[in-house]
Design an enzyme around this catalytic site. Structure first.
Site, mmCIF file in Angstrom:
data_model
loop_
_atom_site.group_PDB
_atom_site.id
_atom_site.type_symbol
_atom_site.label_atom_id
_atom_site.label_comp_id
_atom_site.label_asym_id
_atom_site.label_seq_id
_atom_site.Cartn_x
_atom_site.Cartn_y
_atom_site.Cartn_z
ATOM 1 N N ARG A 32 0.827 -1.216 0.000
ATOM 2 C CA ARG A 32 0.000 0.000 0.000
ATOM 3 C C ARG A 32 0.856 1.259 0.000
ATOM 4 O O ARG A 32 0.589 2.193 -0.762
ATOM 5 C CB ARG A 32 -0.958 0.008 1.189
ATOM 6 C CG ARG A 32 -2.049 -1.052 1.079
ATOM 7 C CD ARG A 32 -2.934 -1.078 2.293
ATOM 8 N NE ARG A 32 -2.105 -1.380 3.465
ATOM 9 C CZ ARG A 32 -2.448 -1.124 4.710
ATOM 10 N NH1 ARG A 32 -3.591 -0.531 4.985
ATOM 11 N NH2 ARG A 32 -1.661 -1.449 5.714
ATOM 12 N N ASN A 72 -6.225 -2.564 2.067
ATOM 13 C CA ASN A 72 -6.243 -4.013 2.174
ATOM 14 C C ASN A 72 -7.687 -4.483 2.264
ATOM 15 O O ASN A 72 -8.534 -3.795 2.848
ATOM 16 C CB ASN A 72 -5.510 -4.489 3.432
ATOM 17 C CG ASN A 72 -4.006 -4.395 3.303
ATOM 18 O OD1 ASN A 72 -3.456 -4.310 2.213
ATOM 19 N ND2 ASN A 72 -3.326 -4.411 4.433
#
Length: 93
Positions: free
Chosen positions: A20, A38
């Site tokens: 990320r 996520n």
């Protein structure tokens, strides 16, 4: 340039490997706005807005991912145009 939005789902070893944060850096480098998060099923979801060429570059990068990631697949869906103020990492869903 005309802005477009796309949603990406990235499958593989993509959680716990700085995916990320690396996606956020790459998106900002490309001038892409949106978010990355996520998912509880182990995938990473990205919703992004930018000119088509920038999203194509982001998609190519998503296939590689961060240094420790092992990307199996990237699913892409075209979305209605969405406006964002920058690019960020958001909470897991």
């Amino acid at each position: 340039m005309e802005q477009v939005s796309r949603r990406f789902w990235v499958t593989g070893r993509v959680q716990g490997v700085h995916f990320r944060a690396s996606t956020e850096r790459k998106a900002r480098e490309l001038g892409v706005t949106g978010w990355v998060r996520n998912l509880t099923d182990g995938r990473v979801e990205v919703l992004a807005t930018a000119p088509d060429t920038a999203l194509t570059e982001l998609e190519a990068w998503l296939h590689l991912g961060s240094d420790r990631a092992e990307v199996i697949s990237v699913e892409v869906q075209h979305e209605e145009l969405q406006a964002f103020d920058g690019f960020s990492v958001v909470a897991t869903v």
